[in-house]
Design an enzyme around this catalytic site. Sequence first.
Site, PDB file in Angstrom:
ATOM      1  N   GLY A 146      -6.766   8.354  -4.669  1.00  0.00           N
ATOM      2  CA  GLY A 146      -5.628   8.805  -5.480  1.00  0.00           C
ATOM      3  C   GLY A 146      -5.414   7.826  -6.629  1.00  0.00           C
ATOM      4  O   GLY A 146      -6.296   7.034  -6.964  1.00  0.00           O
ATOM      5  N   ARG A 217       0.081   1.809   4.175  1.00  0.00           N
ATOM      6  CA  ARG A 217       1.073   1.840   5.245  1.00  0.00           C
ATOM      7  C   ARG A 217       0.462   1.193   6.479  1.00  0.00           C
ATOM      8  O   ARG A 217      -0.711   1.434   6.805  1.00  0.00           O
ATOM      9  CB  ARG A 217       1.476   3.281   5.578  1.00  0.00           C
ATOM     10  CG  ARG A 217       2.411   3.931   4.583  1.00  0.00           C
ATOM     11  CD  ARG A 217       3.821   3.311   4.629  1.00  0.00           C
ATOM     12  NE  ARG A 217       4.739   3.986   3.742  1.00  0.00           N
ATOM     13  CZ  ARG A 217       4.962   3.658   2.472  1.00  0.00           C
ATOM     14  NH1 ARG A 217       4.322   2.637   1.930  1.00  0.00           N
ATOM     15  NH2 ARG A 217       5.853   4.321   1.756  1.00  0.00           N
ATOM     16  N   GLU A 246       6.612  -2.617  11.070  1.00  0.00           N
ATOM     17  CA  GLU A 246       7.340  -3.446  10.124  1.00  0.00           C
ATOM     18  C   GLU A 246       8.819  -3.566  10.472  1.00  0.00           C
ATOM     19  O   GLU A 246       9.433  -2.543  10.795  1.00  0.00           O
ATOM     20  CB  GLU A 246       7.218  -2.775   8.743  1.00  0.00           C
ATOM     21  CG  GLU A 246       6.673  -3.676   7.694  1.00  0.00           C
ATOM     22  CD  GLU A 246       6.238  -2.892   6.472  1.00  0.00           C
ATOM     23  OE1 GLU A 246       5.085  -2.445   6.431  1.00  0.00           O
ATOM     24  OE2 GLU A 246       7.076  -2.733   5.587  1.00  0.00           O
ATOM     25  N   HIS A 264       5.466  -6.550   2.233  1.00  0.00           N
ATOM     26  CA  HIS A 264       5.564  -5.199   1.632  1.00  0.00           C
ATOM     27  C   HIS A 264       6.122  -5.279   0.199  1.00  0.00           C
ATOM     28  O   HIS A 264       7.193  -4.746  -0.086  1.00  0.00           O
ATOM     29  CB  HIS A 264       6.422  -4.268   2.504  1.00  0.00           C
ATOM     30  CG  HIS A 264       6.112  -2.808   2.265  1.00  0.00           C
ATOM     31  ND1 HIS A 264       6.239  -1.844   3.243  1.00  0.00           N
ATOM     32  CD2 HIS A 264       5.683  -2.152   1.150  1.00  0.00           C
ATOM     33  CE1 HIS A 264       5.911  -0.660   2.729  1.00  0.00           C
ATOM     34  NE2 HIS A 264       5.570  -0.823   1.459  1.00  0.00           N
TER      35      HIS A 264
END
Length: 298
Positions: A146, A217, A246, A264
């Site tokens: 992507g 992720r 997380e 993150h």
Amino acid sequence: MSGPCVRVSAPIPEAGLRILGRAGLEIRMGGLEVRGVDALLCLLTDRVDARLLERGDRLKIVANMAVGTDNIDLAAARRLGIPVSNTPDVLTEATADLAFGLLLAAARRLVWGDRLVRTGGFTGWAPMLGLGMDVVGRTLGIIGAGQIGRAVAARADGFRMEVLLTDKNAGVPLAELLERSDFVSLHVSLTPETHHLIGERELRRMRPHAVLVNTARGPIVDECALVRALQEGWIAAAGLDVFENEPELAPGLADLPNVVLAPHIGSATVGTRNRMAEIAAQNVVAALEGKPIPNLVR
Ligand code: DGY
């Protein structure tokens, strides 16, 4: 009956709040109470499940301040007729920068070196000190072609790397990418199909000198298997910006010298986070004004 109001689940950059204020919306700060509000502006850390959505008696949009929407039950939102929006495009470059930064940091043992210097362990240049991996000319496997994956590929071009891409419909098969790559970087969304896409079998397929980078992720990687892979040398190193549970880390991960950890922060530049807040707010305003929602997730 009060005027239109939006619940903003947690503090966001002022740029977004200004747009909501200028549109005349009442802003209710904090939490996920959606009863009696027209819009919810939320974060990727907010679990927006069917029960929460069902409480939204006048909810006209859930605007996620993130590109990923795996925190939202999209099927339930569809069933209830509540549109969901995200913030695509704006975070592409910042996230690709971080992915490449983690790749370099892991390959060149930057965090190990930083610690050595700070703790007084650096006693002078030495021929064998801190030997890492060459990056230029090596092979980078990008899983998920992507926008972010392609932006990472553009950076790899500057390092004259061979880039292998895998995607649902194109590129090389995953097994071949894992076997041929010196570096593997993950750029797929988290879906039931990509949960634990990289598990023990895939890690064992990778080369013993390979580096795994994850800015997508956490649950895409089986983190306990990754700890074993790093402990037992199935792969050489990893650079991680996201974690399976997380903010918890899998046991043993933080003790490993061959992993670079980030909290993150893929999209965490001032400019990018301002734009994300603005875009989320613009999606809210459009929905409440009955206009097409610019970043509707389908
Ligand atoms: C996202 O937007 O999905 C990123 O993980 C955080 O910016």
